[in-house]
Design a protein around this motif. Structure first.
Motif, PDB file in Angstrom:
ATOM      1  N   ALA A 261      26.909 -24.980  -1.479  1.00 40.22           N
ATOM      2  CA  ALA A 261      26.244 -24.248  -2.558  1.00 40.22           C
ATOM      3  C   ALA A 261      25.469 -25.202  -3.462  1.00 40.22           C
ATOM      4  CB  ALA A 261      27.293 -23.493  -3.367  1.00 40.22           C
ATOM      5  N   GLU A 262      24.427 -24.668  -4.077  1.00 41.55           N
ATOM      6  CA  GLU A 262      23.578 -25.464  -4.977  1.00 41.55           C
ATOM      7  C   GLU A 262      24.395 -25.996  -6.163  1.00 41.55           C
ATOM      8  OE1 GLU A 262      20.610 -23.046  -6.810  1.00 41.55           O
ATOM      9  OE2 GLU A 262      19.671 -24.762  -7.823  1.00 41.55           O
ATOM     10  N   SER A 263      25.432 -25.251  -6.511  1.00 46.02           N
ATOM     11  CA  SER A 263      26.241 -25.627  -7.678  1.00 46.02           C
ATOM     12  C   SER A 263      27.035 -26.911  -7.454  1.00 46.02           C
ATOM     13  CB  SER A 263      27.220 -24.501  -7.997  1.00 46.02           C
ATOM     14  OG  SER A 263      28.058 -24.268  -6.874  1.00 46.02           O
ATOM     15  N   GLY A 264      27.204 -27.303  -6.190  1.00 48.80           N
ATOM     16  CA  GLY A 264      28.042 -28.461  -5.901  1.00 48.80           C
ATOM     17  C   GLY A 264      29.521 -28.095  -5.909  1.00 48.80           C
ATOM     18  N   THR A 294      30.703 -27.984 -13.257  1.00 45.31           N
ATOM     19  CA  THR A 294      29.278 -27.654 -13.311  1.00 45.31           C
ATOM     20  C   THR A 294      28.652 -28.039 -14.654  1.00 45.31           C
ATOM     21  OG1 THR A 294      29.799 -25.378 -13.932  1.00 45.31           O
ATOM     22  CG2 THR A 294      29.396 -25.803 -11.594  1.00 45.31           C
ATOM     23  N   PHE A 299      24.686 -28.267 -13.706  1.00 42.06           N
ATOM     24  CA  PHE A 299      24.359 -27.010 -13.025  1.00 42.06           C
ATOM     25  C   PHE A 299      24.583 -25.788 -13.915  1.00 42.06           C
ATOM     26  CE2 PHE A 299      25.423 -23.257 -10.547  1.00 42.06           C
ATOM     27  CZ  PHE A 299      24.287 -23.133  -9.775  1.00 42.06           C
ATOM     28  N   HIS A 302      21.667 -25.333 -16.054  1.00 37.57           N
ATOM     29  CA  HIS A 302      20.527 -25.097 -15.172  1.00 37.57           C
ATOM     30  C   HIS A 302      20.524 -23.635 -14.702  1.00 37.57           C
ATOM     31  CE1 HIS A 302      17.814 -25.502 -11.745  1.00 37.57           C
ATOM     32  NE2 HIS A 302      18.770 -24.978 -10.986  1.00 37.57           N
ATOM     33  N   GLN A 303      21.693 -23.164 -14.291  1.00 30.75           N
ATOM     34  CA  GLN A 303      21.792 -21.792 -13.786  1.00 30.75           C
ATOM     35  C   GLN A 303      21.437 -20.779 -14.887  1.00 30.75           C
ATOM     36  OE1 GLN A 303      24.742 -19.828 -10.817  1.00 30.75           O
ATOM     37  NE2 GLN A 303      25.823 -19.922 -12.745  1.00 30.75           N
ATOM     38  N   GLU A 306      17.722 -20.794 -15.416  1.00 31.34           N
ATOM     39  CA  GLU A 306      17.086 -20.104 -14.292  1.00 31.34           C
ATOM     40  C   GLU A 306      17.217 -18.587 -14.454  1.00 31.34           C
ATOM     41  OE1 GLU A 306      15.266 -20.518 -11.337  1.00 31.34           O
ATOM     42  OE2 GLU A 306      14.807 -22.196 -12.665  1.00 31.34           O
TER      43      GLU A 306
END
Ligand code: GDP
Length: 360
Positions: A261-264, A294, A299, A302-303, A306
């Motif tokens: 996942a993009e979140s790591g 996160t 993240f 960032h999320q 977004e």
């Protein structure tokens, strides 16, 4: 004779005759209750920030109202509340009807409130038809939480388009955060696009599942598992424990097949019983770990950015479409060009270009 009154007036003799308050506070309160617009934006914001539930509920009602004047006022309130929002963790919870969402929310909610959290429970259920008796956020479904002073449950806005309901819930989140709720739970039932919508407004997405008899992966859309930060197999109690453990292993294996996942964050799979209230603390531990991880990686912020950006572009898209298709001349021209395209006299691209030209 009313002794109390007599006694009171006797005490007041030296002060002269007691004057009634020129403003009947009770009547004023009732009047304002009926006409929420009579509260100023400042009064709303002050009320919300000081934890006044009645005022918070009134503000949410304005957010949900389709009246233009209410909408304007709601926007003023939201803008004024924005600086005080954003400090919560927003958690989305989904799963098929009967998986135990409300029982789970009640259990998690009681756990959190006993640990000094203030929680708000919101719901997205655009399909909600009151006759089905499965209204998300229905207070009677979460009896303990409904009377808990540290919890606020707001039933789903009445049925409307998913986009409309989503917008209302996003705005409600801001108001609830400004009111001091530090955990926001957004519940949705696994129908249509509603999970994707809820995913787009929360930090952490929890999928509740059941251990089935047959193929464990059936009955759940693949995309939804991919969106989940945690999958909990609920009803892991009694005779069901072994089946639940087997399902857990299958889901863990299935998740390995997905790209990272993009979140790591690696999505977790675990067991719980909302009814027996086991595994509830584990869910919270995961959520706290997720938040820490996160936030450290950036993240988390960032999320959220977004998500804001997405709402901005989606809102503009909708407004442009609404204006375009709402124009009479466009509607007429569209009807004409549709026929031409279907008859094969003109390509759909040319027709679209000509229609868009009219909009300039
Ligand atoms: P929802 O439709 O997803 O909100 O599900 P509910 O919370 O209404 O639960 C559906 C049914 O499952 C109810 O009869 C609950 O009592 C039951 N239930 C919920 N959680 C559990 C659990 O952990 N174990 C067991 N055995 N039953 C549960």
């Amino acid at each position: 004779m009313n002794l109390k009154k007599e006694f009171k007036s006797a005490l007041n003799v030296m002060n002269g005759i007691e004057q009634p308050d020129p403003v009947n506070a009770d009547a004023l309160r009732k009047l304002k209750a009926k006409r929420p617009l009579s509260l100023s934006t400042e009064e709303f914001v002050h009320g919300i920030r000081s934890g006044n539930r009645t005022i918070l509920s009134k503000a949410i009602t304005m957010v949900e109202s389709s009246l233009h004047s209410h909408q304007q006022k709601a926007q003023d309130i939201i803008n004024a509340c924005l600086p005080y929002s954003g400090k919560s963790i927003r958690i989305g919870i989904t799963g098929v009807p009967g998986v135990g969402k409300s029982t789970f929310i009640e259990a998690l909610g009681m756990f959190l409130t006993s640990h000094d959290h203030q929680i708000a429970v919101l719901a997205i259920d655009p399909s909600s038809t009151r006759s089905k008796g499965s209204i998300l956020g229905d207070k009677t479904r979460m009896e303990e939480l409904a009377v808990n002073a540290q919890a606020y449950i707001r039933p789903s806005p009445s049925a409307g388009s998913l986009g409309g309901v989503a917008r209302k819930t996003r705005e409600t989140i801001i108001l609830c955060e400004a009111a001091g709720f530090d955990v926001i739970l957004v519940e949705t039932v696994g129908v249509g696009q509603s999970e994707t919508t809820v995913r787009s407004m929360v930090d952490f997405f929890l999928l509740l599942m059941l251990a089935g008899a047959g193929d464990e992966l059936q009955g759940i859309k693949r995309g939804i598992m991919e969106m989940a930060d945690a999958i909990f197999i609920n009803k892991a109690d009694g005779d069901n424990v072994n089946k639940a453990k087997a399902a857990m292993i299958e889901y863990k294996n299935a998740l390995h097949l997905y790209p990272p996942a993009e979140s790591g964050w690696n999505p977790v799979v675990d067991l719980c019983s909302a009814q027996a209230r086991t595994g509830i603390e584990t869910v919270w531990t995961y959520i706290e770990n997720y938040r820490e991880t996160t936030k450290a990686s950036g993240f988390f912020e960032h999320q959220r950015k977004e998500q804001f950006r997405q709402v901005l572009t989606e809102t503009i898209d909708q407004a442009i479409k609404h204006d375009f298709y709402g124009r009479k001349d466009i509607a007429q021209a569209l009807a004409f060009y549709e026929k031409e395209v279907i008859a094969g006299n003109i390509s759909p691209y040319t027709a679209a270009a000509m229609l868009l030209e009219k909009n300039k």
